[in-house]
Design a protein around this motif. Structure first.
Motif, PDB file in Angstrom:
ATOM      1  N   ALA A   1       0.842  -1.205   0.000  1.00  0.00           N
ATOM      2  CA  ALA A   1       0.000   0.000   0.000  1.00  0.00           C
ATOM      3  C   ALA A   1       0.878   1.256   0.000  1.00  0.00           C
ATOM      4  O   ALA A   1       0.553   2.250  -0.654  1.00  0.00           O
TER       5      ALA A   1
ATOM      6  N   GLU B   1       0.773   4.188  -2.773  1.00  0.00           N
ATOM      7  CA  GLU B   1       0.536   5.586  -2.395  1.00  0.00           C
ATOM      8  C   GLU B   1       1.626   6.482  -2.967  1.00  0.00           C
ATOM      9  O   GLU B   1       1.349   7.577  -3.473  1.00  0.00           O
TER      10      GLU B   1
ATOM     11  N   ARG C   1      -7.999  -4.902  -5.256  1.00  0.00           N
ATOM     12  CA  ARG C   1      -8.802  -4.323  -4.159  1.00  0.00           C
ATOM     13  C   ARG C   1      -7.959  -3.351  -3.350  1.00  0.00           C
ATOM     14  O   ARG C   1      -8.398  -2.252  -3.020  1.00  0.00           O
ATOM     15  N   ARG C   2      -6.737  -3.743  -3.046  1.00  0.00           N
ATOM     16  CA  ARG C   2      -5.850  -2.872  -2.258  1.00  0.00           C
ATOM     17  C   ARG C   2      -5.611  -1.552  -3.004  1.00  0.00           C
ATOM     18  O   ARG C   2      -5.691  -0.475  -2.421  1.00  0.00           O
TER      19      ARG C   2
ATOM     20  N   SER D   1      -7.433  -0.132  -5.324  1.00  0.00           N
ATOM     21  CA  SER D   1      -8.642   0.678  -5.371  1.00  0.00           C
ATOM     22  C   SER D   1      -8.840   1.425  -4.049  1.00  0.00           C
ATOM     23  O   SER D   1      -9.147   2.618  -4.027  1.00  0.00           O
ATOM     24  N   GLU D   2      -8.623   0.721  -2.945  1.00  0.00           N
ATOM     25  CA  GLU D   2      -8.758   1.358  -1.624  1.00  0.00           C
ATOM     26  C   GLU D   2      -7.808   2.541  -1.469  1.00  0.00           C
ATOM     27  O   GLU D   2      -8.189   3.620  -1.018  1.00  0.00           O
ATOM     28  N   VAL D   3      -6.560   2.320  -1.863  1.00  0.00           N
ATOM     29  CA  VAL D   3      -5.553   3.382  -1.723  1.00  0.00           C
ATOM     30  C   VAL D   3      -5.941   4.575  -2.596  1.00  0.00           C
ATOM     31  O   VAL D   3      -5.885   5.732  -2.162  1.00  0.00           O
TER      32      VAL D   3
ATOM     33  N   VAL E   1      -8.908   5.467  -3.710  1.00  0.00           N
ATOM     34  CA  VAL E   1     -10.096   6.145  -3.165  1.00  0.00           C
ATOM     35  C   VAL E   1      -9.683   7.024  -1.983  1.00  0.00           C
ATOM     36  O   VAL E   1     -10.089   8.186  -1.876  1.00  0.00           O
ATOM     37  N   ARG E   2      -8.849   6.476  -1.126  1.00  0.00           N
ATOM     38  CA  ARG E   2      -8.397   7.241   0.042  1.00  0.00           C
ATOM     39  C   ARG E   2      -7.673   8.526  -0.385  1.00  0.00           C
ATOM     40  O   ARG E   2      -7.823   9.572   0.228  1.00  0.00           O
TER      41      ARG E   2
ATOM     42  N   LEU F   1     -14.650  -1.679  -9.441  1.00  0.00           N
ATOM     43  CA  LEU F   1     -14.008  -1.059  -8.271  1.00  0.00           C
ATOM     44  C   LEU F   1     -13.866   0.449  -8.485  1.00  0.00           C
ATOM     45  O   LEU F   1     -13.494   0.887  -9.580  1.00  0.00           O
TER      46      LEU F   1
ATOM     47  N   GLY G   1     -11.814   2.890  -7.497  1.00  0.00           N
ATOM     48  CA  GLY G   1     -10.573   3.675  -7.647  1.00  0.00           C
ATOM     49  C   GLY G   1      -9.781   3.369  -8.901  1.00  0.00           C
ATOM     50  O   GLY G   1      -8.680   3.894  -9.075  1.00  0.00           O
TER      51      GLY G   1
END
Ligand SMILES: *Cc1c(COP(=O)(O)O)cnc(C)c1O
Length: 423
Positions: free
Chosen positions: A108, A112, A131-132, A134-136, A138-139, A188, A190
């Motif tokens: 991650a 980033e 998934r990881r 996309s999460e990063v 979006v954040r 997803l 992101g």
């Protein structure tokens, strides 16, 4: 072709005699030719002419900042496989729109780093990574442009440690599950699904596996488009082999490789990325070493060099062959010898070659390992507390140390003694 030729009886790097560098830097050292690096990049760039393309230098082959600067100035992109490589690429001046982030286990933090600094595309290799990422994204409030690396289950017919395109290898997602995984990616928040990525291995010496893999990519691109994905980019990886052994058949030329690309995916109206590493840097570098001793064994002669497996690990790691030539040109008809060529490290694995037939040399002579510009210095270590091997870049009549050999104190002072052990 490279720019390491004998002139007036002495091996040169471009216009610089190697003994001159040895006298300044000491041995062992790596030396790279700017003209060769440039030539190899252009072979790909020109081979891809007429197709919308970007040659992304796979910098894990040789990531010295000076080498990267040469590539960045030519307009190359960079293929990076870690946060450290991403940072090196940015520092060397690669525009972030030309940096592709590959690799099977991005963290991650690395995601980033790339997403906040900017990146052309992230090549994703698994569902959990989708998934990881996309999460990063979006954040951070951004969208990550991605390609998904598919594993085409093609045998690259290369050394098992550098084959990556078989279903048993850890790389990519199985091509049979691609539609399902692209559908998940499209859902997803992101991610922006931009293309398909493939890289089947390294040191490939025939074009058949490329033909098969790229054929499968073309077929998949059509299927994914019909599923509604905007497939506009294909990253075809790297891996074209170089001639390590002069007596062996020559591997295919970049121009022929580019023809395979044209034939298999040229009509898809995609931007095409290729990621050569070894072919750009490999024959652009030598490792130059001094002969410490010629030692008579029971039934053989050992050529003991001041370079060792910590400086060039390929022979120990892959059983790789490097041509070893004397820096002083052997005169025609001069004496030949058979050596076990070894380094001073305390491992039997520290053997560059057994029973090597080569011109005979004596204590104090210089020898050069050819084809050492890729996966050479980057894999070097300080095992046996041998200071990290220095690197030199040549351009015509100029040369510069691009990484100095650390002094013993520098090496020692990198370690820290905890307070409780002091006093
Ligand atoms: C190692 C690697 C390359 C470069 O391979 P070479 O054999 O040096 O051309 C390209 N792409 C990816 C993803 C890699 O891992």
């Amino acid at each position: 072709m490279d720019h390491f030729l004998y002139r007036d009886g002495v091996l040169h790097a471009e216009d610089v005699p190697l003994p001159e560098i040895a006298a300044t830097v000491g041995t062992p050292f790596y030396v790279y030719s700017t003209a060769t690096l440039e030539r190899h990049y252009r072979l790909f760039d020109e081979g891809m002419a007429g197709m919308d393309h970007l040659v992304c230098y796979a910098m894990k082959a040789n990531s010295n900042q000076a080498v990267l600067t040469v590539m960045a100035r030519l307009g190359a992109g960079a293929d990076v496989v870690s946060g450290g490589e991403y940072s090196r690429a940015v520092a060397a001046g690669f525009p972030v729109e030309r940096i592709v982030f590959s690799g099977v286990g991005k963290t991650a933090d690395e995601m980033e780093l790339a997403l906040s600094g900017g990146v052309r595309q992230i090549n994703v290799e698994s569902e959990p990574e989708l998934r990881r990422l996309s999460e990063v994204a979006v954040r951070l409030g951004v969208t990550a442009p991605i390609a998904i690396r598919i594993n085409p289950d093609v045998d690259a017919r290369t050394h098992e440690k550098i084959a990556t395109g078989r279903s048993e290898n850890k790389f990519g997602v199985p091509i049979g599950r691609a539609r399902e995984i692209y559908a998940e990616a499209a859902g997803l928040p992101g991610l922006d699904v931009a293309g398909i990525d493939v890289h089947i291995g390294s040191q490939l010496t025939d074009l058949g596996p490329y033909e098969r893999a790229y054929g499968k990519v073309a077929e998949l691109a059509r299927v994914l488009r019909s599923d509604g994905h905007d497939i506009r980019r294909l990253d075809l990886g790297g891996g074209l082999g170089i001639p390590y052994e002069r007596s062996n058949a020559v591997p295919p030329l970049p121009i022929d490789y580019c023809e395979v690309i044209r034939r298999t995916v040229g009509d898809l109206d995609c931007e095409i990325e290729i990621e050569p590493g070894r072919l750009i840097a490999g024959n652009a570098g030598l490792l130059v070493a001094g002969v410490i001793y010629v030692k008579a064994g029971q039934d053989r002669e050992f050529l003991i060099l001041d370079a060792a497996m910590n400086d060039l690990v390929r022979p120990a790691m892959y059983g790789a062959h490097h041509e070893i030539v004397p820096v002083t040109e052997p005169v025609p008809g001069s004496e030949q010898a058979t050596y076990d060529v070894v380094g001073p490290v305390c491992e039997t694995g520290d053997t560059f070659s057994r029973g090597r037939k080569m011109p005979s040399v004596v204590e104090g002579d210089l020898v050069a390992f050819r084809s050492a510009g890729a996966y050479g210095a980057v894999m070097a270590s300080e095992y046996n507390s041998r200071p990290l091997v220095p690197e030199v870049l040549v351009s015509e009549r100029r040369f510069a140390v691009i990484r100095p050999r650390p002094a013993f104190d520098e090496m020692i002072n990198r370690d820290i003694i905890p307070s409780w052990l002091k006093g």
